[in-house]
Design an enzyme around this catalytic site. Structure first.
Site, PDB file in Angstrom:
ATOM      1  N   THR A   1     -46.169  67.189  10.552  1.00  0.00           N
ATOM      2  CA  THR A   1     -47.506  68.062  10.083  1.00  0.00           C
ATOM      3  C   THR A   1     -48.472  68.021  10.602  1.00  0.00           C
ATOM      4  O   THR A   1     -48.796  67.258  11.255  1.00  0.00           O
ATOM      5  CB  THR A   1     -47.592  68.473   9.079  1.00  0.00           C
ATOM      6  OG1 THR A   1     -45.705  68.639   8.047  1.00  0.00           O
ATOM      7  CG2 THR A   1     -48.626  69.118   8.480  1.00  0.00           C
TER       8      THR A   1
ATOM      9  N   GLY B   1     -45.396  60.869   6.273  1.00  0.00           N
ATOM     10  CA  GLY B   1     -44.818  59.461   4.895  1.00  0.00           C
ATOM     11  C   GLY B   1     -44.219  58.292   6.083  1.00  0.00           C
ATOM     12  O   GLY B   1     -44.512  58.551   6.788  1.00  0.00           O
TER      13      GLY B   1
ATOM     14  N   GLU C   1     -40.551  69.433   3.933  1.00  0.00           N
ATOM     15  CA  GLU C   1     -39.411  69.810   4.222  1.00  0.00           C
ATOM     16  C   GLU C   1     -38.925  71.054   4.421  1.00  0.00           C
ATOM     17  O   GLU C   1     -37.595  71.648   3.574  1.00  0.00           O
ATOM     18  CB  GLU C   1     -37.841  68.859   3.845  1.00  0.00           C
ATOM     19  CG  GLU C   1     -37.451  67.758   4.505  1.00  0.00           C
ATOM     20  CD  GLU C   1     -37.766  67.651   5.578  1.00  0.00           C
ATOM     21  OE1 GLU C   1     -36.374  68.459   6.670  1.00  0.00           O
ATOM     22  OE2 GLU C   1     -37.936  67.328   7.181  1.00  0.00           O
TER      23      GLU C   1
HETATM   24  C1  LIG Z   1     -45.082  64.577   0.187  1.00  0.00           C
HETATM   25  C2  LIG Z   1     -45.438  65.154   1.272  1.00  0.00           C
HETATM   26  C3  LIG Z   1     -44.773  64.216   2.432  1.00  0.00           C
HETATM   27  C4  LIG Z   1     -45.028  64.886   3.682  1.00  0.00           C
HETATM   28  N1  LIG Z   1     -44.237  64.365   4.534  1.00  0.00           N
HETATM   29  C5  LIG Z   1     -44.435  64.455   5.778  1.00  0.00           C
HETATM   30  C6  LIG Z   1     -43.917  63.966   6.305  1.00  0.00           C
HETATM   31  O1  LIG Z   1     -43.043  63.495   6.529  1.00  0.00           O
HETATM   32  N2  LIG Z   1     -43.994  64.601   8.338  1.00  0.00           N
HETATM   33  C7  LIG Z   1     -44.586  65.875   8.482  1.00  0.00           C
HETATM   34  O2  LIG Z   1     -44.617  65.657   9.544  1.00  0.00           O
HETATM   35  N3  LIG Z   1     -44.871  65.942   7.203  1.00  0.00           N
HETATM   36  C8  LIG Z   1     -44.928  66.168   6.213  1.00  0.00           C
HETATM   37  N4  LIG Z   1     -45.237  66.876   4.543  1.00  0.00           N
HETATM   38  C9  LIG Z   1     -46.209  68.404   5.076  1.00  0.00           C
HETATM   39  C10 LIG Z   1     -44.789  69.193   4.922  1.00  0.00           C
HETATM   40  O3  LIG Z   1     -44.236  69.267   5.588  1.00  0.00           O
HETATM   41  C11 LIG Z   1     -45.726  70.528   4.756  1.00  0.00           C
HETATM   42  O4  LIG Z   1     -46.912  70.503   3.923  1.00  0.00           O
HETATM   43  C12 LIG Z   1     -45.130  71.811   4.895  1.00  0.00           C
HETATM   44  O5  LIG Z   1     -44.188  71.843   5.680  1.00  0.00           O
HETATM   45  C13 LIG Z   1     -45.859  72.546   4.012  1.00  0.00           C
HETATM   46  O6  LIG Z   1     -46.890  72.821   4.853  1.00  0.00           O
HETATM   47  P1  LIG Z   1     -48.797  73.366   4.909  1.00  0.00           P
HETATM   48  O7  LIG Z   1     -48.604  72.061   4.102  1.00  0.00           O
HETATM   49  O8  LIG Z   1     -49.197  74.341   6.077  1.00  0.00           O
HETATM   50  O9  LIG Z   1     -48.360  74.640   4.096  1.00  0.00           O
HETATM   51  P2  LIG Z   1     -48.262  76.255   4.430  1.00  0.00           P
HETATM   52  O10 LIG Z   1     -47.630  76.667   5.429  1.00  0.00           O
HETATM   53  O11 LIG Z   1     -49.973  76.547   4.434  1.00  0.00           O
HETATM   54  O12 LIG Z   1     -48.294  77.033   2.970  1.00  0.00           O
HETATM   55  C14 LIG Z   1     -49.650  77.212   2.160  1.00  0.00           C
HETATM   56  C15 LIG Z   1     -48.974  78.433   1.073  1.00  0.00           C
HETATM   57  O13 LIG Z   1     -49.388  79.911   2.646  1.00  0.00           O
HETATM   58  C16 LIG Z   1     -47.808  80.436   2.050  1.00  0.00           C
HETATM   59  N5  LIG Z   1     -47.106  80.661   2.800  1.00  0.00           N
HETATM   60  C17 LIG Z   1     -47.865  80.195   4.981  1.00  0.00           C
HETATM   61  N6  LIG Z   1     -47.336  81.114   5.208  1.00  0.00           N
HETATM   62  C18 LIG Z   1     -46.578  82.213   5.002  1.00  0.00           C
HETATM   63  C19 LIG Z   1     -45.830  82.779   5.456  1.00  0.00           C
HETATM   64  N7  LIG Z   1     -45.735  83.018   7.070  1.00  0.00           N
HETATM   65  N8  LIG Z   1     -45.768  84.016   4.624  1.00  0.00           N
HETATM   66  C20 LIG Z   1     -45.548  83.680   3.572  1.00  0.00           C
HETATM   67  N9  LIG Z   1     -46.458  82.518   2.774  1.00  0.00           N
HETATM   68  C21 LIG Z   1     -46.832  81.749   3.499  1.00  0.00           C
HETATM   69  C22 LIG Z   1     -47.174  79.123   1.551  1.00  0.00           C
HETATM   70  O14 LIG Z   1     -46.019  79.786   1.058  1.00  0.00           O
HETATM   71  C23 LIG Z   1     -47.716  78.199   0.686  1.00  0.00           C
HETATM   72  O15 LIG Z   1     -47.703  78.762  -1.134  1.00  0.00           O
HETATM   73  C24 LIG Z   1     -45.514  66.191   3.581  1.00  0.00           C
HETATM   74  C25 LIG Z   1     -45.513  66.565   2.607  1.00  0.00           C
HETATM   75  C26 LIG Z   1     -45.651  66.527   1.413  1.00  0.00           C
HETATM   76  C27 LIG Z   1     -46.351  67.126   0.195  1.00  0.00           C
END
Ligand SMILES: Cc1cc2nc3c(=O)[nH]c(=O)nc-3n(C[C@H](O)[C@H](O)[C@H](O)COP(=O)(O)OP(=O)(O)OC[C@H]3O[C@@H](n4cnc5c(N)ncnc54)[C@H](O)[C@@H]3O)c2cc1C
Length: 642
Positions: free
Chosen positions: A132, A171, A414
């Site tokens: 991410t 993480g 995930e």
């Molecule tokens: C506690 C924690 C641990 C993590 N650990 C890791 C890790 O070890 N390694 C790593 O790489 N990442 C990690 N992450 C990141 C995590 O994988 C991402 O936050 C997750 O994949 C969601 O992506 P985003 O934050 O960009 O959300 P976004 O994709 O921006 O989503 C935000 C909102 O937009 C909506 N949305 C986005 N695209 C669409 C679509 N096409 N259609 C409809 N709705 C949509 C979603 O449903 C959501 O409501 C971690 C996150 C957390 C919270």
């Protein structure tokens, strides 16, 4: 105080325990581990943990991780219980074992595996999963970190071209790991080859400082997850060797020739591993919350009956309505997760032993939907359990806030749940098409999609509930398909016109799937077990229908009389669960120490527990007159001038 309640249970508890853990072997192993945690001073209940600074919590977690390591093989997925037993924080190396190693196993070549796997398993190469970025999470294809191949030196130049491309959230990146599996856009000779994983040393072996050209840190405090060092990382033209590219599916030669090989779809495997753990292990946190809420609801009394006796709050129908459908859902998700584990293993075996990818699509779709459904369930369950415990549910000493805090991120990580439901929707639509064009290609599981109507006499029987849940999903899937196709631009329609209908349709599949698994579990069980599980399954099925019946209403498949029958029947089943509620949660075998709740011990005086904690253990009270008192005088002075 609860002994009499315990005696009311009408089924053999041990048989239920085995069902909940997927067999005697697993339950015994769980008890053995729990016993270790119960008897180790480092894992004794410690509610003052929440008074500690994040720094101190992180250090305590490190010490606990070492102790847990002494007896627990964290790399063994079948016994992935330590986090479940110590909910105050996820142990260090969870990401390494649950994400990095599985990714390595599927994405690295045989030579890379033989070079690294032992080092990985014994933590001599400790890594994080750096996918991410600040600007992109779900949309992995548009990550912006680049890995540009330099023909002169046969190296990759890893670079963060802008702030958005900063790796954010991984993480174990912030403080601990020495390596990272970095996902970056591969570019060779000016041509882009998409996102690929690079295994890179990021901190110095001796000093642990970030290597030159890399900036790393912790992203800051979060909602819960306080002991986890989720980090950020950026690269300034950092040079990584040729073999840092995990090259099972793509190879770059020393002179820059790019060769793709094998079936890259197998890359889904590493995600499946972690999603399976989320379904299999972390769903158990719902049961933990329910144990607390149901026990507390038996201890807690409010208001008097006609005989001037105070009433246990679990006797109120409204309290039962809060907790019993969740209890039924917990059982449904656990039985569903057992089936999912079988499906995931079957898929892995077919791929690895016979190069057979026939189950991949189905497994990916079901697992996506289940991960979304179960993680929503756990967070929702923890929150309702908290609400059902009144004021005390709000305090950390109840053991409930930590479950909500530590489990709610699972909705996002995930694979974000909405995105996962949309992936399942895509699969459902494909099967819907196949029903017309290639009926033989439709897996047995998805044949229900052809249904237009079902004839039901008693809407509340198990078979009919399953049929109605399937029909509901089939109608909503067809409705979503029509919506999608009513616009000429399918991509635009998917994104901006039919997303709600698609996600809704997908979200109704797992309740249907869970009911099939429930039925499967009930069959061939001894009479008493079968009876209570049937009651739970009916409550679950009815609740799922009442919550999500839009499809049936659209096609007039359910009338108001039937809806009333569903509601009345569910209420009529609550008294049976009331008798068995304690035994149903206690079948999980959670010890007091493991539960970490002052409001829900096996036996005891919950009020004395809370009082003792507040008066004797709460470190804020250690100083009789707190330093902050000087501000009261200052406030008086300011107030006097107003
Ligand atoms: C506690 C924690 C641990 C993590 N650990 C890791 C890790 O070890 N390694 C790593 O790489 N990442 C990690 N992450 C990141 C995590 O994988 C991402 O936050 C997750 O994949 C969601 O992506 P985003 O934050 O960009 O959300 P976004 O994709 O921006 O989503 C935000 C909102 O937009 C909506 N949305 C986005 N695209 C669409 C679509 N096409 N259609 C409809 N709705 C949509 C979603 O449903 C959501 O409501 C971690 C996150 C957390 C919270």
């Amino acid at each position: 105080m609860l002994e009499a309640e315990r005696k009311q249970g009408q089924f053999p508890q041990l048989e239920m325990s085995h069902l909940l853990y997927g067999g005697k072997e697993y339950f015994d192993k769980f008890l053995e581990r729990q016993n270790f945690f119960d008897n180790h001073p480092m894992f004794k209940v410690n509610h003052d943990f929440y008074n500690k600074s994040r720094q101190d919590q992180i250090l305590l977690n490190a010490e606990r991780t070492i102790e847990a390591f002494k007896t627990i093989q964290l790399a063994d997925p079948n016994y992935y219980t330590p986090n479940v037993l110590c909910p105050q924080g996820i142990f260090i190396s969870t990401v390494h074992f649950a994400m990095v190693i599985p990714a390595f196993q599927v994405l690295a070549s045989d030579e890379q595996i033989s070079k690294w796997m032992t080092l990985l398993k014994n933590l001599n190469a400790f890594g994080c999963y750096a996918q991410t970025e600040l600007g992109h999470g779900s949309d992995v294809q548009n990550l912006q970190t680049v890995a540009v191949f330099d023909k002169q030196t046969s190296e990759f130049v890893i670079h963060t071209p802008n702030i958005e491309a900063t790796k954010f959230w991984p993480g174990e990146l912030g403080l601990y790991c020495e390596f990272a599996l970095v996902f970056a856009q591969l570019q060779v000779d000016g041509k882009g080859y998409g996102v690929h994983p690079f295994w890179i040393r990021i901190r110095d072996k001796e000093t642990h400082k970030p290597l030159s050209g890399i900036e790393i840190g912790d992203i800051g405090p979060k909602m819960g997850y306080s002991v986890k060092d989720n980090g950020f990382m950026s690269f300034d033209h950092f040079r990584a060797p040729l073999d840092s590219l995990l090259n099972r599916y793509i190879k770059v030669s020393r002179d820059g020739k790019v060769e793709r090989q094998g079936n890259p779809k197998v890359g889904y495997g590493s995600m499946m591993y972690m999603r399976n753990i989320l379904c299999d292990q972390y769903t158990k946190f719902g049961g933990r919350a329910l144990t607390i809420a149901i026990r507390y609801s038996l201890y807690r009394k409010q208001f008097k009956d006609d005989n001037k006796q105070e009433i246990r709050i679990l006797d109120y129908q409204c309290q039962q309505q809060k907790l019993f459908p969740l209890l039924a859902e917990f059982y449904a998700c656990v039985f569903g997760s057992v089936k999912i584990k079988e499906l995931v293993n079957d898929n892995f075996n077919r791929i690895s032993q016979q190069n057979d990818f026939s189950l991949l699509g189905l497994t990916h779709a079901v697992l996506s939907g289940a991960k979304a459904n179960y993680t929503y369930f756990v967070a929702n369950c923890a929150e309702w359990c908290r609400l059902s415990c009144g004021g005390h549910g709000f305090a950390h000493y109840s053991g409930l806030p930590v479950i909500f805090f530590e489990m709610s991120p699972n909705i996002t990580l995930e694979g974000e749940n909405t995105i996962l439901n949309l992936q399942l929707a895509r699969y459902l639509l494909k099967q819907l098409q196949h029903i017309v064009s290639k009926p033989n290609a439709v897996p047995e599981f998805f044949k229900f999609l052809s249904q237009e109507t079902v004839k039901v006499d008693d809407v509340t029987s198990l078979d009919n509930l399953i049929a109605l849940l399937g029909l509901n999903c089939a109608i909503l899937t067809k409705y979503a398909a029509q919506k999608l196709m009513s616009h000429s631009d399918m991509k635009e329609s998917w994104d901006t016109k039919s997303g709600i209908a698609l996600a809704k349709a997908a979200s109704t599949f797992i309740p249907y799937f869970n009911m099939l698994c429930f039925l499967d579990t009930i069959n061939n069980k001894a009479k008493d077990t079968k009876t209570i599980l049937t009651v739970l399954a009916r409550i679950y099925g009815i609740s799922m229908l009442l919550n999500n019946m839009q499809g049936l209403l659209l096609k007039n498949q359910l009338n108001s009389q039937q809806i009333k029958t569903l509601q009345d029947t569910r209420e009529s089943l609550y008294p049976i669960i009331r008798l068995n509620a304690l035994s149903l949660v206690e079948a999980q075998g959670l010890s007091d120490n493991s539960l970490q709740s002052l409001i829900a011990p096996k036996e005891g005086d919950v009020y004395m527990n809370m009082y003792n904690f507040a008066s004797k253990e709460n470190s804020l009270n250690k100083q009789q007159v707190h330093n902050g008192i000087s501000y009261i005088q200052k406030m008086r002075e300011v107030n006097a001038k107003l």
